[in-house]
Design an enzyme around this catalytic site. Structure first.
Site, mmCIF file in Angstrom:
data_model
loop_
_atom_site.group_PDB
_atom_site.id
_atom_site.type_symbol
_atom_site.label_atom_id
_atom_site.label_comp_id
_atom_site.label_asym_id
_atom_site.label_seq_id
_atom_site.Cartn_x
_atom_site.Cartn_y
_atom_site.Cartn_z
ATOM 1 N N TYR A 86 5.323 34.693 -55.635
ATOM 2 C CA TYR A 86 5.011 35.359 -54.374
ATOM 3 C C TYR A 86 4.440 36.745 -54.696
ATOM 4 C CZ TYR A 86 7.917 31.911 -51.865
ATOM 5 O OH TYR A 86 8.458 30.768 -51.329
ATOM 6 N N LEU B 224 10.425 28.065 -37.973
ATOM 7 C CA LEU B 224 9.566 28.437 -36.845
ATOM 8 C C LEU B 224 8.159 27.883 -37.020
ATOM 9 C CD1 LEU B 224 10.653 32.130 -36.136
ATOM 10 C CD2 LEU B 224 11.449 30.011 -35.077
ATOM 11 N N GLY C 128 5.329 30.286 -37.534
ATOM 12 C CA GLY C 128 4.977 31.128 -36.394
ATOM 13 C C GLY C 128 4.668 30.373 -35.129
#
Length: 333
Positions: A56, A208, A211
């Protein structure tokens, strides 16, 4: 915050975990100061599990976490690290298979320990499998690191049921990290039952749906050039419109129970069993506060039925990854 144990042999962690990827990569620009403040706020709110990857931001994410963890009692934080993806100097991902052979496992951990400023990682896992390296070899190398004290638990990510069995036969697995949300329920068929049979916990990412289920997404939202959602089918054209219609229906349920769409989506994943820990990918303190409130949201049978009616299983339009990525996922075979 309430605690849950990751599987029959894993660590005890908070009911929700923090996924830190977006603070360094793939979701457009992020602010380092706000990211560090958000990690601090998460720990202050009772979140004890932080998930990261050595790739990352090519190590940037681990350095952010280091800045916060060094202020705390190390034993109070459970750090989960993924490894294997290969990066390029320009910030892109190399097309080469994941770096998961036994020698690479130990080499990559050495750099992770230095970046995190710690002498052990709580959970270490390959982010994806290399088809040319048996999972038993990769797990065996991590098991040696467990014996040496550099790793405490072995985890996996995005593997299917048969691979999960093979890995568990080589060494106890604490948890499987895999996408699971109202829009991504593929694990319910065989992966989740197999994990439960083997006593393996689930850390669910994408709760989620990157988003879509946040309640903050709009059809005309412009994405930065390095935001990989611009390549994800669920965010394209008619797929996006169809998915946002599902979010609107979920919003009506959320309004009826005085919660936000994001809180209902997170609480739904948490409600699927005490062996599941949702990872929330908040990059800002305000979004974190909204997500943390989901830990106190109790969904009864009426709520769950209404949620199921609003977003039925299999109703999502488009795949969760581009087709070339889907083809490489062991969990999709």
């Amino acid at each position: 915050m309430d605690k849950r144990r990751l599987g029959s042999n894993g660590p005890e962690v908070s009911r929700l975990g923090l996924g830190a990827m977006g603070m360094s990569d793939l979701y457009g620009p992020a602010d380092d100061a706000e990211s560090i403040a958000t990690i601090r706020a998460a720990l202050d709110a009772g979140i004890t599990l932080i998930d990261t990857g050595d790739f990352y931001g090519s190590g940037h994410n681990e350095l952010l976490i280091r800045d916060v963890v060094k202020e705390r009692n190390r034993e109070d934080v459970v750090i989960s690290v993924k490894f294997g993806s290969r990066r390029s100097p320009d910030g892109g991902f190399q097309p080469a298979p994941p770096d998961t052979d036994p020698v690479a496992v130990k080499d990559r951990l050495a750099f992770t320990l230095r970046r995190l400023g710690t002498d052990y990682v709580d959970i270490y896992r390959p982010t994806r499998l290399n088809p040319d390296v048996p999972v038993e070899d990769t797990v065996g190398a991590i098991a040696e690191l467990v014996q040496a004290g550099y790793v405490r638990h072995v985890g996996l990510s995005e593997v299917g049921a048969s691979t999960l069995r093979r890995a568990a036969a080589a060494h106890p697995i604490s948890d499987l990290q895999i996408e699971y949300s109202l829009l991504s329920r593929g694990i319910e068929a065989s992966i989740l039952p197999t994990a439960r049979e083997l006593g393996i916990g689930i850390t669910a990412y994408g709760v989620l749906s990157r988003g879509l289920l946040s309640g903050h997404w709009t059809p005309d939202r412009e994405l930065a050039g390095n935001d990989f959602r611009g390549q994800v089918p669920r965010f394209q054209g008619e797929n996006l419109r169809a998915n946002l219609a599902l979010v609107d229906a979920l919003g009506q349920v959320a309004q009826s129970i005085d919660a936000t769409v994001a809180q209902v989506a997170i609480a739904w994943v948490a409600s699927r069993g005490p062996d599941l820990v949702p990872l929330v990918g908040a990059r800002r303190r305000d979004r974190l506060a909204e997500s943390v409130a989901a830990a106190d949201l109790v969904l009864n049978e009426h709520h769950l039925a209404a949620i199921e009616a609003a977003v039925p299983a299999g109703s999502a339009a488009g795949n969760r990854y581009p087709s070339q990525h889907m083809a490489k996922l062991d969990s999709e075979r």
